[in-house]
Design an enzyme around this catalytic site. Structure first.
Site, PDB file in Angstrom:
ATOM      1  N   ARG A 135       0.876  -1.167   0.000  1.00  0.00           N
ATOM      2  CA  ARG A 135       0.000   0.000   0.000  1.00  0.00           C
ATOM      3  C   ARG A 135       0.913   1.217   0.000  1.00  0.00           C
ATOM      4  O   ARG A 135       2.041   1.163   0.482  1.00  0.00           O
ATOM      5  CB  ARG A 135      -0.899   0.007   1.235  1.00  0.00           C
ATOM      6  CG  ARG A 135      -1.813  -1.227   1.340  1.00  0.00           C
ATOM      7  CD  ARG A 135      -2.593  -1.214   2.638  1.00  0.00           C
ATOM      8  NE  ARG A 135      -3.505  -2.359   2.755  1.00  0.00           N
ATOM      9  CZ  ARG A 135      -3.182  -3.536   3.287  1.00  0.00           C
ATOM     10  NH1 ARG A 135      -1.955  -3.724   3.790  1.00  0.00           N
ATOM     11  NH2 ARG A 135      -4.055  -4.518   3.343  1.00  0.00           N
ATOM     12  N   LYS A 160      -2.046  -2.567   7.701  1.00  0.00           N
ATOM     13  CA  LYS A 160      -3.478  -2.540   7.966  1.00  0.00           C
ATOM     14  C   LYS A 160      -3.836  -3.628   8.968  1.00  0.00           C
ATOM     15  O   LYS A 160      -3.369  -4.758   8.861  1.00  0.00           O
ATOM     16  CB  LYS A 160      -4.242  -2.757   6.656  1.00  0.00           C
ATOM     17  CG  LYS A 160      -5.733  -2.514   6.761  1.00  0.00           C
ATOM     18  CD  LYS A 160      -6.391  -2.597   5.398  1.00  0.00           C
ATOM     19  CE  LYS A 160      -7.884  -2.306   5.491  1.00  0.00           C
ATOM     20  NZ  LYS A 160      -8.541  -2.372   4.162  1.00  0.00           N
ATOM     21  N   HIS A 265      -3.257   2.396  -5.464  1.00  0.00           N
ATOM     22  CA  HIS A 265      -3.659   1.047  -5.070  1.00  0.00           C
ATOM     23  C   HIS A 265      -3.806   0.129  -6.271  1.00  0.00           C
ATOM     24  O   HIS A 265      -3.761  -1.092  -6.121  1.00  0.00           O
ATOM     25  CB  HIS A 265      -4.975   1.105  -4.299  1.00  0.00           C
ATOM     26  CG  HIS A 265      -5.083   0.074  -3.223  1.00  0.00           C
ATOM     27  ND1 HIS A 265      -4.249   0.036  -2.126  1.00  0.00           N
ATOM     28  CD2 HIS A 265      -5.918  -0.996  -3.086  1.00  0.00           C
ATOM     29  CE1 HIS A 265      -4.581  -0.985  -1.353  1.00  0.00           C
ATOM     30  NE2 HIS A 265      -5.579  -1.626  -1.921  1.00  0.00           N
ATOM     31  N   ARG A 268      -0.957  -2.298  -6.537  1.00  0.00           N
ATOM     32  CA  ARG A 268      -1.046  -3.436  -5.614  1.00  0.00           C
ATOM     33  C   ARG A 268      -1.994  -4.497  -6.182  1.00  0.00           C
ATOM     34  O   ARG A 268      -1.711  -5.690  -6.125  1.00  0.00           O
ATOM     35  CB  ARG A 268      -1.522  -2.942  -4.249  1.00  0.00           C
ATOM     36  CG  ARG A 268      -1.775  -4.031  -3.207  1.00  0.00           C
ATOM     37  CD  ARG A 268      -2.115  -3.369  -1.874  1.00  0.00           C
ATOM     38  NE  ARG A 268      -2.859  -4.221  -0.975  1.00  0.00           N
ATOM     39  CZ  ARG A 268      -2.312  -5.047  -0.079  1.00  0.00           C
ATOM     40  NH1 ARG A 268      -0.997  -5.135   0.010  1.00  0.00           N
ATOM     41  NH2 ARG A 268      -3.076  -5.767   0.726  1.00  0.00           N
ATOM     42  N   HIS A 291      -3.366 -10.207   3.736  1.00  0.00           N
ATOM     43  CA  HIS A 291      -4.804 -10.406   3.942  1.00  0.00           C
ATOM     44  C   HIS A 291      -5.037 -11.419   5.052  1.00  0.00           C
ATOM     45  O   HIS A 291      -4.404 -12.474   5.086  1.00  0.00           O
ATOM     46  CB  HIS A 291      -5.463 -10.929   2.655  1.00  0.00           C
ATOM     47  CG  HIS A 291      -5.570  -9.907   1.580  1.00  0.00           C
ATOM     48  ND1 HIS A 291      -5.765 -10.227   0.251  1.00  0.00           N
ATOM     49  CD2 HIS A 291      -5.510  -8.536   1.625  1.00  0.00           C
ATOM     50  CE1 HIS A 291      -5.822  -9.126  -0.473  1.00  0.00           C
ATOM     51  NE2 HIS A 291      -5.667  -8.088   0.343  1.00  0.00           N
ATOM     52  N   TYR A 300      -9.243 -11.516  -6.856  1.00  0.00           N
ATOM     53  CA  TYR A 300      -8.383 -11.389  -8.033  1.00  0.00           C
ATOM     54  C   TYR A 300      -8.580 -12.534  -9.011  1.00  0.00           C
ATOM     55  O   TYR A 300      -8.243 -12.407 -10.181  1.00  0.00           O
ATOM     56  CB  TYR A 300      -6.914 -11.285  -7.594  1.00  0.00           C
ATOM     57  CG  TYR A 300      -6.669 -10.068  -6.733  1.00  0.00           C
ATOM     58  CD1 TYR A 300      -6.749  -8.793  -7.267  1.00  0.00           C
ATOM     59  CD2 TYR A 300      -6.387 -10.185  -5.377  1.00  0.00           C
ATOM     60  CE1 TYR A 300      -6.562  -7.663  -6.481  1.00  0.00           C
ATOM     61  CE2 TYR A 300      -6.198  -9.067  -4.576  1.00  0.00           C
ATOM     62  CZ  TYR A 300      -6.293  -7.809  -5.138  1.00  0.00           C
ATOM     63  OH  TYR A 300      -6.113  -6.698  -4.358  1.00  0.00           O
TER      64      TYR A 300
END
Length: 326
Positions: A135, A160, A265, A268, A291, A300
């Site tokens: 990020r 995050k 973003h 990414r 994640h 994705y």
């Protein structure tokens, strides 16, 4: 900053629990709006009905996005559940469902085209976003000690969800990254002549008052000027602001002629999609992206179209003179 004794107490409570400065600012913003919405009534004299009314007003009158509504709810949940210790319980309120949006992904050629239109420093940042799946603020918060060039990896701290992770470092970017680190170290030495160093988390700065003198703490992408530390109020050098990179990407997109909506973003997203496209395991990609749930990474596969792999358009069959499949 807090404008009342009550907000100041919330401010101290958030800081005591170690939340990031960005979270602190966001929570205080929504708590203040909640209080103003109800005519400056004290939160102790309010509860679930008032929270429900505020969230409904945001959705119906202010037309805020679903994510914004969730942030407001999280802020008020902290206020009541953590700070006031008056749990809200069941609000009898259901947040609007966020519709699924597929991420915008660039082709390798499009990534290369945008890179050619970027100045050196923003280009290196975008190369790290695309090459390591970062990020933008994770990249800008990189310190010299977080870069392991011999090991070919980057340590991402406090990402995050307040999580640390390790991700890969592309070999092709190493020469330019070494040059950037060298410039950052030189700037650090000049700053030390004025007893100024990189901004360091306040608790660590108090525990290790001379840590700012160590080059490892220097940001890889330092800001051009000094600023006041948000907690200690002393002069320091922070990292480059993300707006610098966002503006550079916007200009590069315009110059490249690419019509897709491109943000920082996007690179990414492209990192993850291109790894899956190359046959890498989805669990590996999940770890590199940081994640918590593999279902987040699975979005994705929809970009790739793997869920309908092998399916042929009926128009193609018609053009080939084949009968449509029943």
């Amino acid at each position: 900053m807090p404008t009342s004794p009550f907000l100041e107490s919330v401010h101290r409570s958030i800081r005591l629990r170690g939340y990031s400065l960005r979270t602190e600012k966001t929570y205080l913003h929504w708590i203040k709006r909640f209080i103003l919405f109800h005519g400056k009534k004290h939160p102790c004299n309010m509860g679930a009905p008032e929270v429900q009314a505020f969230l409904s007003w945001l959705a119906s009158d202010q037309h805020v996005a679903v994510n914004t509504q969730k942030v407001a709810l999280n802020s008020l949940a902290y206020l009541y559940n953590q700070h006031l210790e008056q749990p809200l319980g069941d609000l009898g309120f259901t947040l609007a469902t966020k519709k699924r949006r597929l991420p915008v992904v660039l082709s390798p050629a499009e990534v290369g085209c945008i890179l050619t239109h970027l100045p050196p420093s923003p280009r290196l940042v975008i190369e790290l976003l695309y090459g390591s799946g970062l990020r933008v603020n994770e990249c800008l918060r990189l310190r010299v000690m977080d870069v392991d060039i011999p090991g070919g990896k980057l340590l991402i701290r406090d990402g995050k969800g307040r999580k640390d992770r390790v991700t890969l470092l592309g070999r092709s970017v190493i020469p330019r990254l070494e040059s950037q680190i060298g410039m950052a170290k030189e700037l650090h030495q000049r700053d030390l002549l004025h007893a100024i160093g990189p901004s360091i988390p306040h608790a660590l700065g108090k525990k290790y008052p001379n840590a700012f003198r160590q080059p490892g703490w220097m940001y890889v992408f330092p800001s051009k000027g000094y600023c006041r530390h948000p907690v200690g109020n002393h002069w320091c050098r922070h990292h480059l602001h993300d707006s610098v990179i966002r503006k550079a990407v916007g200009k590069a997109q315009g110059a490249s002629g690419i019509t897709k909506r491109v943000t920082c973003h996007t690179f990414r997203h492209s990192f993850a999609t291109h790894l899956l496209e190359a046959g890498y395991d989805i669990r590996t990609v999940q770890e590199l992206l940081g994640h918590s749930d593999v279902r987040t990474t699975q979005i994705y596969t929809h970009v790739l179209g793997q869920h309908f792999a092998g399916t042929h358009s009926p128009l193609d069959r018609l053009m080939l003179g084949q009968a449509p499949v029943a």
